[in-house]
Design a protein around this motif. Sequence first.
Motif, PDB file in Angstrom:
ATOM      1  N   ASP A  14      -3.867  -0.705  -5.274  1.00 15.07           N
ATOM      2  CA  ASP A  14      -2.434  -0.527  -5.093  1.00 15.07           C
ATOM      3  C   ASP A  14      -2.144   0.189  -3.771  1.00 15.07           C
ATOM      4  OD1 ASP A  14       0.309  -0.774  -6.015  1.00 15.07           O
ATOM      5  OD2 ASP A  14       0.243   1.390  -6.363  1.00 15.07           O
ATOM      6  N   ASN A  15      -2.961   1.191  -3.416  1.00 16.18           N
ATOM      7  CA  ASN A  15      -2.753   1.921  -2.167  1.00 16.18           C
ATOM      8  C   ASN A  15      -3.037   1.077  -0.934  1.00 16.18           C
ATOM      9  OD1 ASN A  15      -1.780   4.397  -3.032  1.00 16.18           O
ATOM     10  ND2 ASN A  15      -3.828   5.181  -3.433  1.00 16.18           N
ATOM     11  N   LEU A  19       2.884  -3.781   2.167  1.00 22.24           N
ATOM     12  CA  LEU A  19       4.309  -3.856   1.838  1.00 22.24           C
ATOM     13  C   LEU A  19       5.063  -4.414   3.036  1.00 22.24           C
ATOM     14  CD1 LEU A  19       4.787  -0.260   0.347  1.00 22.24           C
ATOM     15  CD2 LEU A  19       4.231  -2.350  -0.893  1.00 22.24           C
ATOM     16  N   ALA A  24       8.687  -1.181   2.146  1.00 20.79           N
ATOM     17  CA  ALA A  24       8.308   0.102   2.744  1.00 20.79           C
ATOM     18  C   ALA A  24       9.529   1.007   2.902  1.00 20.79           C
ATOM     19  CB  ALA A  24       7.638  -0.126   4.092  1.00 20.79           C
ATOM     20  N   HIS A  27      10.458   2.338  -0.455  1.00 23.28           N
ATOM     21  CA  HIS A  27       9.473   3.334  -0.888  1.00 23.28           C
ATOM     22  C   HIS A  27       9.740   4.686  -0.235  1.00 23.28           C
ATOM     23  CE1 HIS A  27       5.583   4.789  -2.307  1.00 23.28           C
ATOM     24  NE2 HIS A  27       5.344   5.219  -1.085  1.00 23.28           N
ATOM     25  N   LYS A  59       0.487   1.063   1.651  1.00 24.91           N
ATOM     26  CA  LYS A  59       1.085   2.118   0.840  1.00 24.91           C
ATOM     27  C   LYS A  59       0.405   3.459   1.109  1.00 24.91           C
ATOM     28  CE  LYS A  59       3.044   2.448  -3.761  1.00 24.91           C
ATOM     29  NZ  LYS A  59       3.044   1.897  -5.108  1.00 24.91           N
ATOM     30  N   THR A  63       2.099   7.094   2.286  1.00 27.99           N
ATOM     31  CA  THR A  63       1.852   8.348   1.565  1.00 27.99           C
ATOM     32  C   THR A  63       1.314   9.411   2.516  1.00 27.99           C
ATOM     33  OG1 THR A  63       1.439   7.138  -0.484  1.00 27.99           O
ATOM     34  CG2 THR A  63       0.600   9.391  -0.366  1.00 27.99           C
TER      35      THR A  63
END
Length: 100
Positions: A14-15, A19, A24, A27, A59, A63
């Motif tokens: 997932d990371n 996107l 993005a 998010h 992603k 983060t």
Amino acid sequence: MSELEHSTLQNTNDNERLLNEHEAAAHLGYTVRALQNWRLRGGGPLFVKISDRSIRYRKCDLTKWIEAKLRSSTSDPGPMPTSPHPPAHIPARRTARASR
């Protein structure tokens, strides 16, 4: 595979997921235009340039960018900026020659 290993693998996948600009921006809670400006001027999250018209964000990079912006107070300058990209060259300003 244990449930914990499966969960860890799923989080890793997932990371690493790419996107698009709209995902993005959602998010991060910013607009697509803000992402475009950061790409042009610098200071935004790392991005993947697939082609001239195709930009993606991992992603995990979003983060990391958020975590780099964390501060403990309004006077906290944060860590000294280190960028994996050298700053864009800004041409020196030309001065007018004196008339002869």
